[in-house]
Design an enzyme around this catalytic site. Sequence first.
Site, short mmCIF file in Angstrom:
data_model
loop_
_atom_site.label_atom_id
_atom_site.label_comp_id
_atom_site.label_asym_id
_atom_site.label_seq_id
_atom_site.Cartn_x
_atom_site.Cartn_y
_atom_site.Cartn_z
N GLU A 190 56.63 46.35 16.86
CA GLU A 190 56.10 46.97 18.08
C GLU A 190 55.96 46.00 19.24
O GLU A 190 56.27 46.34 20.39
CB GLU A 190 54.73 47.61 17.81
CG GLU A 190 54.76 48.93 17.07
CD GLU A 190 54.92 48.76 15.57
OE1 GLU A 190 54.92 47.60 15.08
OE2 GLU A 190 55.03 49.78 14.87
N HIS A 259 44.34 55.11 11.30
CA HIS A 259 45.37 55.99 11.84
C HIS A 259 44.79 57.11 12.69
O HIS A 259 45.48 58.09 12.97
CB HIS A 259 46.20 56.60 10.71
CG HIS A 259 47.18 55.65 10.10
ND1 HIS A 259 46.80 54.61 9.28
CD2 HIS A 259 48.53 55.56 10.20
CE1 HIS A 259 47.87 53.94 8.89
NE2 HIS A 259 48.93 54.49 9.44
#
Lengths: 456, 342
Positions: A190, A259
């Site tokens: 990322e 998450h």
Amino acid sequence: MVDILMPALSPTMTEGKLAKWHKQVGDAIKAGDVLAEIETDKATMEFEAVDEGTLSEILVPEGSEHIAVNAPIARIAGEGEPAKPAAAKPVAPQPAANPAAPPPAPKAPPQAASAPLAPRLAAESEWTGPSTTLTVRDALRDAMAEEMRRDGDVFLIGEEVAEYQGAYKVSQGLLAEFGARRVIDTPISEHAFAGLGVGAAMAGLRPIVEFMTWNFAMQAVDQLVNSAAKTRYMSGGQMSCPIVFRGPNGAAARVAAQHSQDYASWYAHVPGLKVIAPYTAADHKGLLKAAIRDPNPVIFLENEILYGASFPVPSDPDYIVPIGRARIVRPGEHVTITAYSRMVEVAERAADALAGEGISAEVIDLRTLRPLDIETIVDSVKKTNRLVSVEEGWAFAGIGAEIAAQIMEHAFDWLDAPPARVAGKDVPMPYAANLEHLALPQPDDIVAAAKAVGYR
Amino acid sequence: MAVAAKRKPKSRPDEPVEAEVSAEKLLDLYRAMLLIRRFEEKAGQMYGMGLIGGFCHLYIGEEAVVTGAMAAVEPGDTVITAYRDHGHMLACGMDPKGVMAELTGRRTGYSHGKGGSMHMFSREKNFFGGHGIVGACVPLGTGLGFAHHYRDNKRVSLTFFGDGAMNQGQVYESFNMAALWKLPVVYIIENNRYGMGTSIARSSASPNLFGRAAPFGIPGHQIDGMNVLAVIAAVQEAVEYARSGKGPYVLEMLTYRYRGHSMSDPAKYRSKDEVSRMRQEHDPIDQVRKRLIDGGLADENRLKEIDNAVKAQITEAADFAQQSPEPDPSELWTDVYGEVSA
Ligand SMILES: Cc1ncc(C[n+]2csc(CCOP(=O)(O)OP(=O)(O)O)c2C)c(N)n1
Ligand SMILES: [Mg+2]
């Protein structure tokens, strides 16, 4: 004759010690020659000549302490000037003049907290043309496909966007239509693929960078904030960074703390970014298209649970929703409820319940969080005199906190009660179904808040 | 895995391959390096007088790296680096006046006084900054390479960063993607032996920095970065490789900064002896001067002319930077967002 001045080693240094002279009176001086060594409590620095000539006078002998910054310490005679050797004479320590003292602050009226607002874009006009029913997922895909057809500089990059067709199937069919040059699977990196996107945008391309979820973008926050958001400003307007970062944000279902997080207020904090969090499929499509065409970095927050929800969407491929305009989902009289993303649905359920009890709620879908359409909220509060903000994220320094502050600033006299915030509970997201339910804003929480601000 | 090392990484600082250049070219290189040296000395002096604030990282001692690199590229190739960037801007052809005025925080600076020493850009000269976060320019430079590749424009991205930056994870993420997609990026590690006060020995388990790209199949060399002709030869080879579509290349330039990390540097982490040895024995500008004189390519008078011309240019830049007004207060609010074009 040129005076050599006592240098500062840092903007806060006011005085220092002349530790050593490397040149003596009568020496020829060339630019770049080390003249002396300067010492403070923090640092030692060799000090080089910039001017050429002959060292004609040393005004401060080595070993002298407390020499004020910018005090003359030696003289250089230029070519042809008489070099006048003189005995070094000690200089009394002088009260230091701070070289970097800020200029006196101008007596200006109190500063505005943010840039004068650009004229607000007109809201989209009510759509009366043909519509198709689409899921949010397909609306996003169509928006990308249409913009990629329209502009060859637009490309999609991220984990699993190409062959897998998107971890949440958002990019279905794009690889087949646009090929591997424009739909690019990345390694799980990322930080660097976000930075790569920013570099490509600085070079003039229009990347859409997908984060599998925004939770993983924390690896890349530096590139979003320090590289994407600030470069236009730091370059005095020379550079631009037309890039969209998108992906699902907020709680999915039962995926626990790492998450499940709403990043809206994190990014909305940053000047230079635009932040969008839509609810309907039409808004997802119209705002994503606007984001792709925008010359600024845009943070586009989706929601996994909404991907499968269906809404009517205008069929026109040029249907665009302007960034920076909220939408009144349902008009009401007694209380204003603001929400964004999936919380709009929760707010609507609350409004239904409130209607059953004779309370008419005006629900506003914020759609864009930066720039925030505060005018729409203020207009509403001037009518209802009450405000409840709803967000999935934590209340502390959240979107609701910002809205409450701005309403105090702009509509204090119209408020009949302190604004209320309904937000995610101040805990990491738990896994157990019952605890997760408790952690997230529910219609009942909003109903209770609406009644509280209405003293009911 | 499709990529295997295509060539053995090798180190060659001791057997330099040097570019062959004309006398005129050598004089140009001398002038270019001297311009950086004098500019930096002046910047140091002005910092000392309180005219420049904040962080100010000087490039003195490292001039051959960017000067040689820029002598090996073609117009349209892009350049990006970290915060030790004044030399890169001058080598890209940016105006010393605009650079110095940015250092003094004036409206005539490249960023209108809003960027400072670490953040300047020039679209016209294909200079993409000027980045203050260690390692961040590496993915950005990889993205510039991505754009060249996407457009198939045969341009190369020169991406500069320090030995300290080599310990950032994003560097390896970038190497991986650049190698995977054969992006035209030449990574130039400016190995000046220290990241602030931490020597390579104290920061890097393996001191062989260029070799860290080898597992990605990226060829690399270690080069004497104090020898501008060795730099040119190496960058020419690397740029040609990248331009021909073969992918990225890594060059580790062994160099040295004479000054502190930034202006406030305790200078306690290395010996004075080490610094003076580098200055006396390896100075990149002295090396070229010696070649010019010993080879009979220029006489003292010619070099003196160049020195004077460079000095005049720097004086002009410094005057300009001091005389220019500060930014108008309204500049505070501009350039945050670009306008949406209809
Ligand atoms: C991410 C990050 N961490 C720390 C710093 C503070 N810092 C600035 S320069 C520097 C040293 C970098 O050394 P190197 O990459 O070798 O470059 P050099 O200064 O030697 O040119 C550090 C630690 C920073 N700017 N960014
Ligand atoms: Mg270093």
